[in-house]
Motif scaffolding. Structure first.
Motif, PDB file in Angstrom:
ATOM      1  N   GLU A 141      -1.752  -2.611 -11.978  1.00  0.00           N
ATOM      2  CA  GLU A 141      -1.408  -3.970 -11.528  1.00  0.00           C
ATOM      3  C   GLU A 141      -1.017  -3.974 -10.055  1.00  0.00           C
ATOM      4  OE1 GLU A 141       0.028  -5.518 -15.910  1.00  0.00           O
ATOM      5  OE2 GLU A 141       1.530  -5.258 -14.352  1.00  0.00           O
ATOM      6  N   MET A 142      -0.259  -2.949  -9.641  1.00  0.00           N
ATOM      7  CA  MET A 142       0.131  -2.857  -8.222  1.00  0.00           C
ATOM      8  C   MET A 142      -1.119  -2.767  -7.342  1.00  0.00           C
ATOM      9  SD  MET A 142       3.193  -0.092  -8.774  1.00  0.00           S
ATOM     10  CE  MET A 142       3.658   0.270  -7.093  1.00  0.00           C
ATOM     11  N   ALA A 143      -2.070  -1.920  -7.761  1.00  0.00           N
ATOM     12  CA  ALA A 143      -3.291  -1.723  -6.963  1.00  0.00           C
ATOM     13  C   ALA A 143      -4.118  -3.004  -6.908  1.00  0.00           C
ATOM     14  CB  ALA A 143      -4.116  -0.582  -7.556  1.00  0.00           C
ATOM     15  N   MET A 144      -4.221  -3.672  -8.050  1.00  0.00           N
ATOM     16  CA  MET A 144      -5.042  -4.894  -8.095  1.00  0.00           C
ATOM     17  C   MET A 144      -4.443  -5.977  -7.196  1.00  0.00           C
ATOM     18  SD  MET A 144      -5.727  -7.373 -11.335  1.00  0.00           S
ATOM     19  CE  MET A 144      -3.986  -7.769 -11.420  1.00  0.00           C
ATOM     20  N   GLU A 145      -3.138  -6.191  -7.300  1.00  0.00           N
ATOM     21  CA  GLU A 145      -2.517  -7.254  -6.495  1.00  0.00           C
ATOM     22  C   GLU A 145      -2.570  -6.923  -5.008  1.00  0.00           C
ATOM     23  OE1 GLU A 145       0.433  -9.976  -7.782  1.00  0.00           O
ATOM     24  OE2 GLU A 145       1.135  -8.518  -9.244  1.00  0.00           O
ATOM     25  N   THR A 146      -2.412  -5.637  -4.684  1.00  0.00           N
ATOM     26  CA  THR A 146      -2.490  -5.227  -3.274  1.00  0.00           C
ATOM     27  C   THR A 146      -3.890  -5.515  -2.735  1.00  0.00           C
ATOM     28  OG1 THR A 146      -0.840  -3.523  -3.664  1.00  0.00           O
ATOM     29  CG2 THR A 146      -2.201  -3.251  -1.701  1.00  0.00           C
ATOM     30  N   GLU A 147      -4.898  -5.224  -3.557  1.00  0.00           N
ATOM     31  CA  GLU A 147      -6.284  -5.456  -3.118  1.00  0.00           C
ATOM     32  C   GLU A 147      -6.558  -6.945  -2.931  1.00  0.00           C
ATOM     33  OE1 GLU A 147      -8.953  -4.064  -1.280  1.00  0.00           O
ATOM     34  OE2 GLU A 147      -7.791  -2.504  -2.265  1.00  0.00           O
TER      35      GLU A 147
ATOM     36  N   GLY B  67       0.831  -1.209   0.000  1.00  0.00           N
ATOM     37  CA  GLY B  67       0.000   0.000   0.000  1.00  0.00           C
ATOM     38  C   GLY B  67       0.859   1.250   0.000  1.00  0.00           C
ATOM     39  N   LYS B  68       1.910   1.249   0.806  1.00  0.00           N
ATOM     40  CA  LYS B  68       2.805   2.412   0.879  1.00  0.00           C
ATOM     41  C   LYS B  68       3.524   2.621  -0.458  1.00  0.00           C
ATOM     42  CE  LYS B  68       5.336   5.589   2.930  1.00  0.00           C
ATOM     43  NZ  LYS B  68       4.768   6.793   3.547  1.00  0.00           N
ATOM     44  N   LEU B  69       3.997   1.525  -1.056  1.00  0.00           N
ATOM     45  CA  LEU B  69       4.721   1.629  -2.331  1.00  0.00           C
ATOM     46  C   LEU B  69       3.806   2.157  -3.441  1.00  0.00           C
ATOM     47  CD1 LEU B  69       6.715  -1.675  -1.911  1.00  0.00           C
ATOM     48  CD2 LEU B  69       7.753   0.591  -2.210  1.00  0.00           C
ATOM     49  N   LEU B  70       2.553   1.751  -3.386  1.00  0.00           N
ATOM     50  CA  LEU B  70       1.592   2.249  -4.367  1.00  0.00           C
ATOM     51  C   LEU B  70       1.408   3.760  -4.188  1.00  0.00           C
ATOM     52  CD1 LEU B  70      -0.498   1.658  -6.599  1.00  0.00           C
ATOM     53  CD2 LEU B  70      -2.154   1.136  -4.797  1.00  0.00           C
ATOM     54  N   ASP B  71       1.228   4.197  -2.934  1.00  0.00           N
ATOM     55  CA  ASP B  71       1.043   5.635  -2.668  1.00  0.00           C
ATOM     56  C   ASP B  71       2.262   6.439  -3.136  1.00  0.00           C
ATOM     57  OD1 ASP B  71      -1.330   4.969  -1.510  1.00  0.00           O
ATOM     58  OD2 ASP B  71      -0.697   5.300   0.562  1.00  0.00           O
ATOM     59  N   LEU B  72       3.463   5.924  -2.785  1.00  0.00           N
ATOM     60  CA  LEU B  72       4.688   6.638  -3.188  1.00  0.00           C
ATOM     61  C   LEU B  72       4.783   6.720  -4.711  1.00  0.00           C
ATOM     62  CD1 LEU B  72       7.293   5.019  -0.720  1.00  0.00           C
ATOM     63  CD2 LEU B  72       6.545   7.414  -0.704  1.00  0.00           C
TER      64      LEU B  72
ATOM     65  N   ILE C  81       2.308   6.585  -6.963  1.00  0.00           N
ATOM     66  CA  ILE C  81       1.301   7.503  -7.533  1.00  0.00           C
ATOM     67  C   ILE C  81       1.803   8.950  -7.394  1.00  0.00           C
ATOM     68  CG2 ILE C  81      -1.036   8.445  -7.204  1.00  0.00           C
ATOM     69  CD1 ILE C  81      -1.884   5.535  -6.391  1.00  0.00           C
ATOM     70  N   ASP C  82       2.283   9.290  -6.185  1.00  0.00           N
ATOM     71  CA  ASP C  82       2.773  10.664  -5.958  1.00  0.00           C
ATOM     72  C   ASP C  82       3.911  10.998  -6.928  1.00  0.00           C
ATOM     73  OD1 ASP C  82       1.012  10.916  -3.934  1.00  0.00           O
ATOM     74  OD2 ASP C  82       2.461  10.728  -2.293  1.00  0.00           O
ATOM     75  N   TYR C  83       4.844  10.057  -7.051  1.00  0.00           N
ATOM     76  CA  TYR C  83       6.016  10.333  -7.892  1.00  0.00           C
ATOM     77  C   TYR C  83       5.589  10.471  -9.358  1.00  0.00           C
ATOM     78  CZ  TYR C  83      10.742  10.225  -9.703  1.00  0.00           C
ATOM     79  OH  TYR C  83      11.915  10.558 -10.328  1.00  0.00           O
ATOM     80  N   ALA C  84       4.713   9.558  -9.787  1.00  0.00           N
ATOM     81  CA  ALA C  84       4.294   9.577 -11.198  1.00  0.00           C
ATOM     82  C   ALA C  84       3.565  10.886 -11.537  1.00  0.00           C
ATOM     83  CB  ALA C  84       3.391   8.375 -11.491  1.00  0.00           C
ATOM     84  N   LYS C  85       2.874  11.467 -10.553  1.00  0.00           N
ATOM     85  CA  LYS C  85       2.150  12.730 -10.812  1.00  0.00           C
ATOM     86  C   LYS C  85       3.098  13.915 -10.883  1.00  0.00           C
ATOM     87  CE  LYS C  85      -2.360  11.798  -8.723  1.00  0.00           C
ATOM     88  NZ  LYS C  85      -3.091  12.032  -7.472  1.00  0.00           N
ATOM     89  N   GLN C  86       4.198  13.837 -10.123  1.00  0.00           N
ATOM     90  CA  GLN C  86       5.053  15.037 -10.103  1.00  0.00           C
ATOM     91  C   GLN C  86       6.292  14.943 -11.010  1.00  0.00           C
ATOM     92  OE1 GLN C  86       8.210  15.397  -8.469  1.00  0.00           O
ATOM     93  NE2 GLN C  86       8.301  13.419  -7.438  1.00  0.00           N
ATOM     94  N   ARG C  87       6.664  13.774 -11.466  1.00  0.00           N
ATOM     95  CA  ARG C  87       7.847  13.650 -12.333  1.00  0.00           C
ATOM     96  C   ARG C  87       7.473  13.997 -13.787  1.00  0.00           C
ATOM     97  NH1 ARG C  87      13.128  14.106 -13.316  1.00  0.00           N
ATOM     98  NH2 ARG C  87      13.895  12.583 -14.821  1.00  0.00           N
ATOM     99  N   ILE C  88       8.122  15.030 -14.304  1.00  0.00           N
ATOM    100  CA  ILE C  88       7.812  15.480 -15.663  1.00  0.00           C
ATOM    101  C   ILE C  88       8.866  14.940 -16.638  1.00  0.00           C
ATOM    102  CG2 ILE C  88       7.410  17.515 -17.152  1.00  0.00           C
ATOM    103  CD1 ILE C  88       5.442  17.459 -14.826  1.00  0.00           C
TER     104      ILE C  88
ATOM    105  N   ALA D 181       7.446  -0.392  -8.387  1.00  0.00           N
ATOM    106  CA  ALA D 181       7.636   0.930  -7.751  1.00  0.00           C
ATOM    107  C   ALA D 181       9.010   1.484  -8.130  1.00  0.00           C
ATOM    108  CB  ALA D 181       7.503   0.815  -6.233  1.00  0.00           C
ATOM    109  N   LEU D 182      10.014   0.612  -8.112  1.00  0.00           N
ATOM    110  CA  LEU D 182      11.370   1.064  -8.448  1.00  0.00           C
ATOM    111  C   LEU D 182      11.418   1.494  -9.918  1.00  0.00           C
ATOM    112  CD1 LEU D 182      14.540  -0.506  -6.956  1.00  0.00           C
ATOM    113  CD2 LEU D 182      14.607   0.527  -9.204  1.00  0.00           C
ATOM    114  N   GLN D 183      10.752   0.751 -10.774  1.00  0.00           N
ATOM    115  CA  GLN D 183      10.735   1.080 -12.206  1.00  0.00           C
ATOM    116  C   GLN D 183      10.079   2.444 -12.432  1.00  0.00           C
ATOM    117  OE1 GLN D 183      12.405  -0.943 -13.969  1.00  0.00           O
ATOM    118  NE2 GLN D 183      12.103  -0.038 -15.979  1.00  0.00           N
ATOM    119  N   ILE D 184       8.987   2.684 -11.728  1.00  0.00           N
ATOM    120  CA  ILE D 184       8.278   3.963 -11.881  1.00  0.00           C
ATOM    121  C   ILE D 184       9.162   5.126 -11.411  1.00  0.00           C
ATOM    122  CG2 ILE D 184       6.320   5.323 -10.965  1.00  0.00           C
ATOM    123  CD1 ILE D 184       4.697   2.636 -11.061  1.00  0.00           C
TER     124      ILE D 184
END
Ligand SMILES: Cc1cc2nc3c(=O)[nH]c(=O)nc-3n(C[C@H](O)[C@H](O)[C@H](O)COP(=O)(O)OP(=O)(O)OC[C@H]3O[C@@H](n4cnc5c(N)ncnc54)[C@H](O)[C@@H]3O)c2cc1C
Length: 379
Positions: A287-293, A255-260, A262-269, A334-337
């Motif tokens: 995929e991260m969200a689905m597997e976490t759920e 859950g934490k990795l997903l949040d991190l 999402i935040d990074y993907a929104k701010q990295r240009i 998460a590392l790839q993102i």
């Protein structure tokens, strides 16, 4: 099945979330650097009652059922892996044996100080020649008068350095194989108890893993946990419970990795727009969200089954296997993102990446979980 979270649990989850975000996350780099969890942080966790999660209230604990404990473990899984492991091992394999199998006298003697965190618990099964083949123990316990004398070496034991109360499995009758193993409550202060080599590990910094050396260590007979000869069965029961807890911590990390991410993907240009706008990134997040759920559904369901006293040997193996492997896949994405930044110590992803790996090994490897699942299916 009703997974509606009671109001008091929502509040407890919220306060643990605030604690990990405000107090633990900021000092995670320091824990990594020094390989030490500061005493003030452990004291803070003690004040918050985080050492007595499933210890009954009459002994000073929070008295949470398994679902309640997993909801808190999920929050703890979001922060530093070493810190989480110290608490996870104590609230799991370190205390579950005494809570579920201890005599009233053993509970009175040990649980209050373990609930407050004054005494930290640990579990010692593994030996150099007995890893996955956990019944192949060499540590012996020989009855002499009103005590047992333990000799042998355990290794890879979590909380061995800061722990005070150990659930230890030793051979009392070699001729009986797994049925000749007995579990004991062993205090670090007992004569003949020594902590040996502290391992240098890939991750889980601050959670020290070490050898325990018993040299004519004298354990009073009233410290036998359960019955003589039932130590291996006891170990399996404790580990079954522990595996559900590991899965809950892994779920929190996902859950934490997903949040991190999402935040990074929104701010990295890149290419003039946030990388979150690229479908390749969106698909990884999906995929991260689905597997976490899926992991969350499994953890809550198996925890609920534990609370109904249903047998969960197969389900505990499944949820530990699935959640630990999901953690590996989620942290990889998460590392790839995060691109190159994900590889840098400046960001927490590389720490989660290292810490994820152990979850497919301890408390039974992924292969052993598959063996347990298959043998349940084929019996
Ligand atoms: C950081 C850390 C903390 C730990 N904390 C504790 C603790 O607190 N208390 C404790 O008692 N132990 C602890 N352990 C020990 C841990 O539970 C064992 O490492 C684990 O069970 C695997 O045993 P092993 O390392 O001896 O590997 P091995 O058993 O030697 O396994 C090596 C490989 O062979 C595979 N394998 C073995 N047998 C089979 C089989 N029958 N079928 C298919 N594959 C098989 C395994 O899956 C693995 O891939 C800890 C270990 C680590 C690394």
């Amino acid at each position: 099945m009703d997974f509606t979270i009671p109001e008091e649990m929502i509040l407890m989850k919220k306060s643990v979330r605030e604690f990990v975000e405000e107090q633990v996350d900021p000092i995670a780099p320091e824990i990594e650097e020094k390989d030490e969890i500061p005493a003030w942080l452990l004291d803070k966790a003690k004040e918050m009652g985080l050492f007595g999660l499933s210890i009954p209230e009459e002994y000073g604990g929070a008295g949470l059922n398994m679902l309640g404990k997993c909801l808190i473990f999920e929050e703890l899984g979001r922060t530093h892996g070493g810190f989480t492991t110290v608490l996870g091992a104590h609230n799991g394999i370190g205390t579950v044996g005494i809570v579920n199998l201890g005599t009233p006298e053993q509970k009175r003697r040990y649980l209050p100080s373990m609930a407050s965190g004054e005494k930290i618990g640990a579990f010692a099964l593994t030996e150099p020649n007995a890893g996955s083949d956990a019944a192949n123990l060499r540590t012996t316990a020989v009855k002499k008068g009103d005590r047992y004398v333990l000799n042998g070496t355990k290794h890879f034991i979590t909380n061995s350095v800061i722990g005070q109360v150990f659930t230890v499995m030793a051979v009392t009758d070699k001729s009986k194989g797994a049925r000749g193993i007995t579990s004991f409550i062993v205090e670090k202060s007992f004569p003949g108890f020594n902590v040996g080599t502290v391992e240098k590990k890939m991750g889980l910094r601050g959670a020290h893993t070490a050898e325990l050396i018993f040299e004519d260590c004298e354990v009073p007979e009233e410290n036998v946990l359960g019955k003589e000869g039932e130590g291996f069965i006891n170990a399996l029961k404790i580990l079954t419970n522990g595996r559900v807890g590991i899965a809950a911590r892994n779920l929190g990390a996902c859950g934490k990795l997903l949040d991190l991410s999402i935040d990074y993907a929104k701010q990295r240009i890149q290419f003039g727009r946030p990388i979150a706008e690229f479908q390749a990134i969106q698909h990884m997040l999906a995929e991260m969200a689905m597997e976490t759920e899926v992991a969350r559904s499994m953890v809550y369901r198996v925890a609920w089954m534990v609370d109904q006293n249903m047998p969960v040997i197969k389900e505990a193996a499944m949820v530990k296997l699935f959640a630990s492997e999901t953690f590996g896949r989620v942290v990889d994405k998460a590392l790839q993102i995060h691109g190159g930044m994900g590889y840098m110590r400046e960001f927490p992803i590389e720490r989660f990446y290292r810490d994820a790996r152990i979850n497919r090994i301890f408390e039974g490897t992924s292969e052993i979980q598959k063996n347990i699942i298959a043998s349940s299916l084929l019996k």
